[in-house]
Motif scaffolding. Structure first.
Motif, PDB file in Angstrom:
ATOM      1  N   ALA A 192      -2.703 -10.110   0.570  1.00 39.62           N
ATOM      2  CA  ALA A 192      -3.298  -9.578   1.623  1.00 39.62           C
ATOM      3  C   ALA A 192      -3.551  -8.450   2.533  1.00 39.62           C
ATOM      4  N   GLY A 193      -2.694  -7.564   1.506  1.00 42.86           N
ATOM      5  CA  GLY A 193      -3.236  -6.066   2.543  1.00 42.86           C
ATOM      6  C   GLY A 193      -4.605  -5.110   2.940  1.00 42.86           C
ATOM      7  N   TRP A 194      -4.531  -4.544   3.855  1.00 44.38           N
ATOM      8  CA  TRP A 194      -5.893  -3.749   3.646  1.00 44.38           C
ATOM      9  C   TRP A 194      -5.409  -2.565   4.751  1.00 44.38           C
ATOM     10  N   ALA A 195      -6.638  -1.888   5.307  1.00 46.43           N
ATOM     11  CA  ALA A 195      -5.963  -0.667   6.143  1.00 46.43           C
ATOM     12  C   ALA A 195      -6.557  -0.349   7.640  1.00 46.43           C
ATOM     13  N   THR A 196      -6.984   0.119   7.847  1.00 45.87           N
ATOM     14  CA  THR A 196      -7.432   0.483   9.852  1.00 45.87           C
ATOM     15  C   THR A 196      -7.833   1.734  10.089  1.00 45.87           C
ATOM     16  N   TRP A 197      -8.599   2.609  10.511  1.00 46.81           N
ATOM     17  CA  TRP A 197      -8.811   3.663  11.038  1.00 46.81           C
ATOM     18  C   TRP A 197      -9.206   4.041  12.198  1.00 46.81           C
ATOM     19  N   ARG A 198      -8.693   4.600  13.262  1.00 43.39           N
ATOM     20  CA  ARG A 198      -8.754   4.559  14.643  1.00 43.39           C
ATOM     21  C   ARG A 198      -8.788   6.878  14.393  1.00 43.39           C
ATOM     22  N   ALA A 233     -11.697 -10.133  18.087  1.00 38.64           N
ATOM     23  CA  ALA A 233     -11.569 -11.331  18.970  1.00 38.64           C
ATOM     24  C   ALA A 233     -10.790 -12.201  17.556  1.00 38.64           C
ATOM     25  N   ALA A 234     -10.083 -11.746  16.770  1.00 39.17           N
ATOM     26  CA  ALA A 234      -9.701 -12.373  16.293  1.00 39.17           C
ATOM     27  C   ALA A 234      -8.097 -12.050  16.051  1.00 39.17           C
ATOM     28  N   PRO A 235      -7.017 -12.801  15.987  1.00 44.13           N
ATOM     29  CA  PRO A 235      -5.392 -12.301  15.644  1.00 44.13           C
ATOM     30  C   PRO A 235      -6.027 -10.866  14.630  1.00 44.13           C
ATOM     31  N   PRO A 236      -5.246  -9.936  15.302  1.00 47.85           N
ATOM     32  CA  PRO A 236      -5.074  -8.531  13.982  1.00 47.85           C
ATOM     33  C   PRO A 236      -4.024  -8.786  13.251  1.00 47.85           C
ATOM     34  N   ALA A 237      -4.295  -8.573  12.232  1.00 45.39           N
ATOM     35  CA  ALA A 237      -2.641  -8.315  10.415  1.00 45.39           C
ATOM     36  C   ALA A 237      -2.517  -7.787  11.650  1.00 45.39           C
ATOM     37  N   PRO A 238      -0.841  -8.136  11.044  1.00 46.37           N
ATOM     38  CA  PRO A 238       0.455  -7.111  11.230  1.00 46.37           C
ATOM     39  C   PRO A 238       0.512  -5.563  10.844  1.00 46.37           C
ATOM     40  N   VAL A 239       0.635  -4.674  11.509  1.00 49.05           N
ATOM     41  CA  VAL A 239       0.493  -3.200  11.075  1.00 49.05           C
ATOM     42  C   VAL A 239       2.135  -2.802  10.094  1.00 49.05           C
ATOM     43  N   ILE A 240       1.760  -2.451   8.703  1.00 45.46           N
ATOM     44  CA  ILE A 240       2.973  -2.437   7.876  1.00 45.46           C
ATOM     45  C   ILE A 240       3.493  -0.869   8.414  1.00 45.46           C
ATOM     46  N   ALA A 241       3.084  -0.169   7.889  1.00 49.01           N
ATOM     47  CA  ALA A 241       2.861   1.440   8.384  1.00 49.01           C
ATOM     48  C   ALA A 241       1.328   2.410   8.924  1.00 49.01           C
ATOM     49  N   GLN A 242       1.929   3.250   9.611  1.00 46.96           N
ATOM     50  CA  GLN A 242       1.087   4.165   9.919  1.00 46.96           C
ATOM     51  C   GLN A 242       1.483   5.061   9.298  1.00 46.96           C
ATOM     52  N   ILE A 243       0.341   6.362   9.360  1.00 48.10           N
ATOM     53  CA  ILE A 243       0.573   7.858   8.672  1.00 48.10           C
ATOM     54  C   ILE A 243      -0.591   8.012  10.078  1.00 48.10           C
ATOM     55  N   ALA A 244      -0.284   9.442  11.154  1.00 48.30           N
ATOM     56  CA  ALA A 244      -1.041   9.895  12.241  1.00 48.30           C
ATOM     57  C   ALA A 244      -1.604  11.393  11.476  1.00 48.30           C
ATOM     58  N   LEU A 291      -4.330   6.084  10.156  1.00 49.59           N
ATOM     59  CA  LEU A 291      -4.050   5.361   9.318  1.00 49.59           C
ATOM     60  C   LEU A 291      -3.376   4.429   9.340  1.00 49.59           C
ATOM     61  N   GLY A 292      -4.108   3.212   9.481  1.00 48.08           N
ATOM     62  CA  GLY A 292      -3.133   2.154   9.618  1.00 48.08           C
ATOM     63  C   GLY A 292      -2.814   1.137   8.334  1.00 48.08           C
ATOM     64  N   ILE A 293      -1.660   0.489   7.885  1.00 52.36           N
ATOM     65  CA  ILE A 293      -1.804  -0.639   6.840  1.00 52.36           C
ATOM     66  C   ILE A 293      -1.524  -1.138   7.336  1.00 52.36           C
ATOM     67  N   THR A 294      -1.941  -2.778   6.405  1.00 55.23           N
ATOM     68  CA  THR A 294      -2.064  -4.248   7.059  1.00 55.23           C
ATOM     69  C   THR A 294      -1.362  -4.736   5.960  1.00 55.23           C
ATOM     70  N   ASP A 295      -1.163  -5.621   6.270  1.00 58.73           N
ATOM     71  CA  ASP A 295      -0.990  -7.547   5.632  1.00 58.73           C
ATOM     72  C   ASP A 295      -1.142  -8.613   6.919  1.00 58.73           C
ATOM     73  N   ALA A 296      -2.087  -9.129   5.647  1.00 64.60           N
ATOM     74  CA  ALA A 296      -2.066 -10.331   6.786  1.00 64.60           C
ATOM     75  C   ALA A 296      -1.966 -11.472   6.431  1.00 64.60           C
ATOM     76  N   GLY A 297      -0.703 -11.763   5.121  1.00 67.17           N
ATOM     77  CA  GLY A 297      -0.296 -12.635   4.381  1.00 67.17           C
ATOM     78  C   GLY A 297       0.920 -13.459   5.263  1.00 67.17           C
ATOM     79  N   ASP A 298       1.061 -14.537   4.445  1.00 63.65           N
ATOM     80  CA  ASP A 298       2.888 -15.158   5.174  1.00 63.65           C
ATOM     81  C   ASP A 298       3.099 -14.658   4.298  1.00 63.65           C
TER      82      ASP A 298
END
Length: 272
Positions: A75-81, A91-102, A108-115
């Motif tokens: 359930a991992g993925w990435a975000t970019w801002r 609109a939906a709750p964001p996946a928890p951020v695991i790490a960020q690389i500035a 670059l954010g690394i997220t994981d939406a799994g249980d």
């Protein structure tokens, strides 16, 4: 789970967006995700991205000889801002951020939406130092993946096709969703054993694999990374479509027996 079409699209985005850009800071929010405890993320600071490479469902960021391997798991993925851009509420709750690389121009954010945590980060000197990368089989999305390579992967094994297609050591890049789609396109029973396939069935499976993944890789290219999951779900013909009419016959899509609603097929089209 992100699979090879989505991870390839992410790798392309990161390659175009980050090559030549310098890491200015890191933040490890979930310490369990970093598997190389003796090599912190701070080792990346002041280094520039020189290459971005996909290995199956993993992405390797080369920072001039030091590598950050991103394994997205279930359930991992990435975000970019972009730098200076405000955070936008989803609109939906964001996946928890695991790490960020500035970087010098964004984060670059690394997220994981799994249980349970499935993202894995490795700081290494070479991509193949990551155990999961080192043991990958041939890449399913490689244009050079031939029928002969599929025959070798099947190997006459008494293992169910559904499970074999998802075995990363055998064929890299296919997960739960695309294995359903490939087997539907090939009109093959997901519970059939590889050893039972005729030459014609092997050919159908290879063509279905090539057509399904080639089309998905092409369709995901250019889709914003925040929209990749929705694009994948919308493109599914049988996966996640329990109870809906089969797009290939007059049957109904059902859950594959024993999968606890996690995988689907059309018994009328694919039944032995």
């Amino acid at each position: 789970m992100p699979e090879v079409p989505e991870v390839e699209a992410l790798a392309l985005f990161l390659r175009e967006r980050l090559t030549g850009h310098v890491v200015t800071g890191t933040e490890l929010v979930e310490g369990r995700a970093l598997k190389t405890r003796g090599r912190p993320l701070d080792e990346l600071v002041s280094r520039a991205i020189t290459a971005v490479t996909r290995y199956g469902k993993h992405i390797d960021l080369d920072l001039g000889g030091v590598h950050l391997s991103l394994g997205f798991g279930r359930a991992g993925w990435a975000t970019w801002r972009e730098a200076g851009a405000p955070e936008v509420a989803d609109a939906a709750p964001p996946a928890p951020v695991i790490a960020q690389i500035a970087f010098d121009d964004g984060i670059l954010g690394i997220t994981d939406a799994g249980d349970w945590l499935s993202v894995q980060l490795h700081v290494v000197d070479a991509a193949d130092e990551v155990p999961a990368v080192a043991k990958l089989g041939p890449d399913a999305a490689d244009p050079a993946f031939s029928r002969e390579m599929l025959v070798r992967a099947l190997g006459g094994r008494r293992k169910q096709l559904k499970a074999l297609l998802q075995e990363q050591e055998t064929i890299a890049g296919i997960g739960n969703a695309y294995s359903d789609e490939i087997l539907f396109a090939a009109r093959l029973d997901p519970t059939a054993h590889a050893a039972s396939l005729s030459d014609d069935a092997v050919t159908r499976l290879w063509r279905a694999l090539r057509d399904t993944l080639d089309g998905a890789v092409r369709d995901r290219r250019g889709v914003p990374i925040a929209e990749q999951k929705a694009a994948k779900v919308a493109a599914m013909r049988v996966h996640g479509r329990t109870g809906e009419p089969c797009p290939g016959c007059e049957g109904v899509i059902e859950d594959i027996p024993g999968t606890k609603s996690g995988a689907q097929w059309c018994p009328a089209c694919q039944g032995s």
